[in-house]
Structures are given as C-alpha cells and as structure tokens.
Design a protein around this motif. Structure first.
Motif, short mmCIF file in Angstrom:
data_model
loop_
_atom_site.label_atom_id
_atom_site.label_comp_id
_atom_site.label_asym_id
_atom_site.label_seq_id
_atom_site.Cartn_x
_atom_site.Cartn_y
_atom_site.Cartn_z
N ASN A 71 0.83 -1.20 0.00
CA ASN A 71 0.00 0.00 0.00
C ASN A 71 0.87 1.26 0.00
OD1 ASN A 71 -2.39 -1.48 0.05
ND2 ASN A 71 -2.44 -1.56 2.28
N GLY A 72 0.52 2.19 -0.87
CA GLY A 72 1.24 3.45 -0.92
C GLY A 72 2.52 3.42 -1.72
N LYS A 73 2.91 2.26 -2.24
CA LYS A 73 4.13 2.15 -3.02
C LYS A 73 3.78 2.08 -4.51
CE LYS A 73 8.55 -0.28 -3.27
NZ LYS A 73 9.38 -1.37 -2.72
N MET A 74 4.42 2.90 -5.29
CA MET A 74 4.13 2.99 -6.71
C MET A 74 5.34 2.54 -7.52
SD MET A 74 2.67 6.28 -8.80
CE MET A 74 2.39 6.24 -10.57
N ASN A 75 5.22 1.40 -8.16
CA ASN A 75 6.29 0.86 -9.00
C ASN A 75 6.03 1.11 -10.49
OD1 ASN A 75 7.63 -0.21 -6.74
ND2 ASN A 75 6.38 -2.07 -6.82
N HIS A 76 4.79 1.43 -10.83
CA HIS A 76 4.36 1.54 -12.21
C HIS A 76 3.15 2.47 -12.22
CE1 HIS A 76 2.46 0.28 -16.06
NE2 HIS A 76 3.68 -0.05 -16.42
N PRO A 77 2.89 3.18 -13.33
CA PRO A 77 1.70 4.03 -13.36
C PRO A 77 0.39 3.32 -13.04
CG PRO A 77 3.12 4.59 -15.19
CD PRO A 77 3.74 3.39 -14.52
N CYS A 78 0.33 2.00 -13.23
CA CYS A 78 -0.91 1.27 -12.92
C CYS A 78 -1.21 1.27 -11.41
CB CYS A 78 -0.85 -0.16 -13.44
SG CYS A 78 0.40 -1.21 -12.67
N ASP A 79 -0.21 1.65 -10.58
CA ASP A 79 -0.43 1.77 -9.14
C ASP A 79 -0.97 3.14 -8.76
OD1 ASP A 79 0.67 -0.80 -8.77
OD2 ASP A 79 2.70 0.04 -8.78
N LYS A 105 -3.31 6.81 -8.83
CA LYS A 105 -4.73 7.15 -8.73
C LYS A 105 -5.35 7.43 -10.10
CE LYS A 105 -4.50 9.13 -4.06
NZ LYS A 105 -4.72 10.35 -3.24
N ALA A 106 -4.58 8.07 -10.99
CA ALA A 106 -5.12 8.42 -12.31
C ALA A 106 -5.50 7.16 -13.08
CB ALA A 106 -4.09 9.24 -13.09
N TRP A 107 -4.64 6.15 -13.02
CA TRP A 107 -4.89 4.89 -13.72
C TRP A 107 -6.15 4.22 -13.16
CZ3 TRP A 107 -1.09 2.41 -17.12
CH2 TRP A 107 -1.47 1.13 -17.54
N LYS A 108 -6.25 4.15 -11.85
CA LYS A 108 -7.39 3.49 -11.21
C LYS A 108 -8.68 4.26 -11.42
CE LYS A 108 -4.41 1.33 -7.75
NZ LYS A 108 -4.01 1.29 -6.32
N TYR A 109 -8.59 5.59 -11.44
CA TYR A 109 -9.78 6.39 -11.70
C TYR A 109 -10.27 6.17 -13.13
CZ TYR A 109 -12.71 10.54 -12.31
OH TYR A 109 -13.75 11.39 -12.59
N THR A 159 3.79 2.93 -24.74
CA THR A 159 2.75 2.08 -24.17
C THR A 159 3.09 1.76 -22.72
OG1 THR A 159 3.89 0.10 -24.96
CG2 THR A 159 2.22 1.03 -26.39
N TYR A 160 2.06 1.78 -21.87
CA TYR A 160 2.25 1.51 -20.45
C TYR A 160 1.66 0.17 -20.03
CZ TYR A 160 3.98 6.20 -19.71
OH TYR A 160 4.74 7.34 -19.75
#
Length: 418
Positions: A194-202, A204-208, A251-252
């Motif tokens: 939780n709270g760790k971002m390794n990739h843009p898929c982690d 908020k913008a991606w999840k939104y 591409t992401y």
C-alpha cells in the motif's frame, strides 16, 4: 527483425475469436503476396553459405547510411557497385536501390505519410479530396508550393509533416509472441504494498480511469498510451534558430523494464520548423487525434499469445512534457498572472518591477501553521487566505465556453487579431 517474422509466420492463419461480440473481420482469400515476399527475405541468405539473411543485410546497411549521412544518390551508387561485383546470377541477393529498401520497410509498417502544411501553420492539406487539391491555404491564402524559380522539376511544398501511423505498430506488438504476452502485465503486476508505486498502474489516475471506463479496462489487452512532445534543434548548432517538434507515444501495458526502453518509444509525428508550432500544434495533431479516435472504437488485431482475434482499443492517459511544452499542448498559457493550470484563477501572483512573480504559497499550509503568521521573512505580510479551490470539469467547460474564437497560424494579418 527476424524474430518478428518467425512469430507471425508460425501463426499466419489466425483462429476465429472464441468470445467476441459485434461484427467479425472480413475473411481474406488467396495468398498474401507482400507477406510471402517479406517472409522469404527473412529466411533467404544473402548468398549461399552466408550466415546473414537478406533482411538483416538491408537493415544493417540502412543503419550505416543513416549514421554517416550518406545521400540517396551516393547510397545507390554503392548498391550498384555491389550488384556489379556480385551479380544475382552468382547467387547474391543485394537490394537494387534505396527506393526498394524503403518499399520493404513500408510493407513491414515502418513507412510514413508526407502531409503538406501551410507555411504559416494555419492549415493541413490533408483529409478530404478538396483539401488535398488546394493550391493555397484557405485561411491566410499563402501558396502551398515553393517559388518555382527556386526549384526544378515537380512542385515542392513549403512545409511537409511526416506522420507515422500508429495502428500497424500496435498490432505488430501483439503479432510478436514475446511482446504480446507482456501486454497484459499491468493487470497482474500492480504493487502489493500500500502506498508504493512501481508503475503508473499503481497510481490514482490509472485506477480512476479504470473506474470511469469499465468497458475499456475490462480487456487488459487494450493499450494505455502516454504522449510526449518537445522541440529540438536537429542541426546541433545552437546558433541556428530552428526548432523541430517530434511527437512520441509510449505504451504503459508492459512492465517498467520494457515500457521505458528506447524500443518502446514510438515516433508518430515530426513537425517541421523553423519556428515552434506553439498554439498551432493542434493543427498538426489532427491526423494523430483522428487515428486515436478510431483506436478508441477498436480495430481487429491478432493476439499471438492466445492465437485469437480481438478488438484492440487504445487511449491516451496523459502527456509528458515540461511546463513550456505543456502550454502548447493544453492551450493554457504558462505565463502571466494565471500561469498555474491547477490554481487557475486563484494563482498566487503579483507584479514586481515589470515582472510577474509567484508568491503566497503559504496558502497551501494548514490554517494554524506557524509560518502563516510570520511576515518579516515573507514580503512583510502574514498569510490568511485559504488554498485555491478545486475546479471541477463543469467549471473548466464553462471557462472554455467563454473563450473567443481563435485563429490558427502565424500570418501577420492573423497575428494582429486578439
């Protein structure tokens, strides 16, 4: 290059999709002559007993031409000498000219479209048949062609945009097995901490985006793109005032070790100079925007990882650029009293000796923060204002509706208009 042909040749006949809806792609009959020709070049040896294939030789010698800036005429003379010294009758398979090499690359999907543009950045001679035939810009009336007295032979356009189609390259990623299997990584490779971002898929913008567009995120093979654009001097001489703007997409879907590699960066457009397109970059982005709109609806694509057909969709999630380039891409000026696109009309700015400076950032601190009450260190005033409000999508749309009609281009008559 050869690995690509091995992958698609092993699965040359696609199986029908097992779970798809909507119209099915038209079935083609008869051999694909272009594919067969390319496949033969990927396996054909340069000469009997040689370890290098014809396609490998073509790639290597084209790379040498680009590195050492050999002209087309000089390159053709080198190929003619090779043809003379090693004739095809002896089993040698050299390309006959640079034109033949370019035709080969175009079949693979490495070609580009040349689109004529107005010299004042007003208009693209592109799209409809009427636009393609226009001799003059319909906005500023400037000629499409250079002065015939300065050019010989056929007409030469004043400005040419190079556009590299996106769809065939995305399809080629799924046609290659070792890439296709990684195109769904983002769905399973999210960080477990939780709270760790390794990739843009982690993020908020991606999840939104996933939450707002469930029909898109339902298939992990759909492509997420990021767009980057900036100007550079192609001549390497800072004294020469020339700015060319490449537009690059990446591409992401793939893991970080792949999506940030140079091979994953796709050049989609080269906007020529000599001046920056600035606000007129919208004129040049029309072909790319149209293709992205088509990709949003979906195009039939072969997935070599599952040996099925599916409707591949694509979406641009964000742009990547510094603040100056952001002004061109978004239309929000990065200068003046309202330079901050987040603060909008609440940008903390003031005039100091004919310059605009940005102060008052203590507004973002909590209400009773001790720094708010200090004034000696902060231009002699305590800070009591709240932080700028958040602007909703409706607020932004209302602001856009009040914008007066803008005229594209840098023609002197247009530049005088407010």
């Amino acid at each position: 290059m050869d690995a690509f042909f091995e992958d698609i040749s092993a699965n040359n006949v696609p199986t029908p999709p097992t779970q798809t809806t909507g119209p099915q792609p038209a079935q083609t009959t008869g051999p694909n002559n272009e594919f067969e020709e390319l496949l033969s070049r990927s396996t054909q040896k340069l000469y009997p007993g040689c370890d290098m294939t014809t396609l490998e030789f073509t790639t290597e010698i084209s790379h040498i031409k680009a590195l050492h800036k050999i002209t087309d005429a000089g390159f053709n003379k080198i190929l003619a000498l090779l043809q003379k010294a090693c004739s095809p009758s002896k089993g040698y398979n050299f390309p006959s000219s640079y034109y033949e090499i370019k035709k080969t690359y175009k079949k693979i999907g490495l070609g580009y479209e040349s689109i004529h543009a107005c010299i004042n950045d007003c208009f693209l001679f592109w799209g409809s048949e009427d636009n393609l035939k226009m001799p003059n810009c319909p906005i500023c009336k400037a000629s499409r062609w250079k002065d015939p007295k300065k050019t010989k032979g056929k007409k030469v356009a004043n400005k040419v945009v190079r556009y590299f189609p996106l769809t065939p390259r995305l399809q080629r990623m799924f046609n290659t097995k070792h890439i296709a299997k990684w195109m769904t990584w983002h769905a399973t490779g999210q960080s477990k901490e939780n709270g760790k971002m390794n990739h843009p898929c982690d993020g908020k913008a991606w999840k939104y985006f996933d939450m707002m567009k469930p029909e898109f995120s339902g298939d992990p093979r759909n492509v997420r793109l990021g767009l980057a654009a900036d100007g550079f001097n192609p001549f390497g001489m800072m004294s020469q005032n020339y700015s060319m703007w490449p537009v690059i997409l990446t591409t992401y879907n793939t893991p970080p070790s792949m999506c940030m590699k140079e091979t994953s960066l796709m050049l989609t457009m080269l906007i020529p100079g000599p001046k920056s397109p600035a606000k007129d970059i919208d004129v040049y982005l029309q072909p790319l925007i149209k293709e992205i709109q088509e990709l949003w609806k979906g195009v039939w694509t072969k997935d070599s990882a599952t040996n099925t057909l599916f409707q591949m969709k694509a979406a641009v999630l964000w742009t990547i650029n510094h603040f100056s380039a952001r002004s061109s891409l978004s239309g929000w000026s990065g200068q003046g009293y309202y330079a901050c696109p987040t603060c909008n009309e609440g940008t903390p700015s003031m005039a100091v000796k004919s310059k605009i400076v940005y102060v008052g950032h203590r507004r973002f601190l909590r209400t009773k923060h001790p720094l708010r009450s200090k004034f000696k260190e902060f231009y002699g005033n305590p800070e009591s204002k709240p932080k700028p409000r958040n602007f909703t999508e409706m607020d932004i749309q209302l602001q856009i509706s009040k914008v007066f009609k803008c005229f594209p281009g840098k023609h002197p008559d247009i530049a005088k208009k407010p």
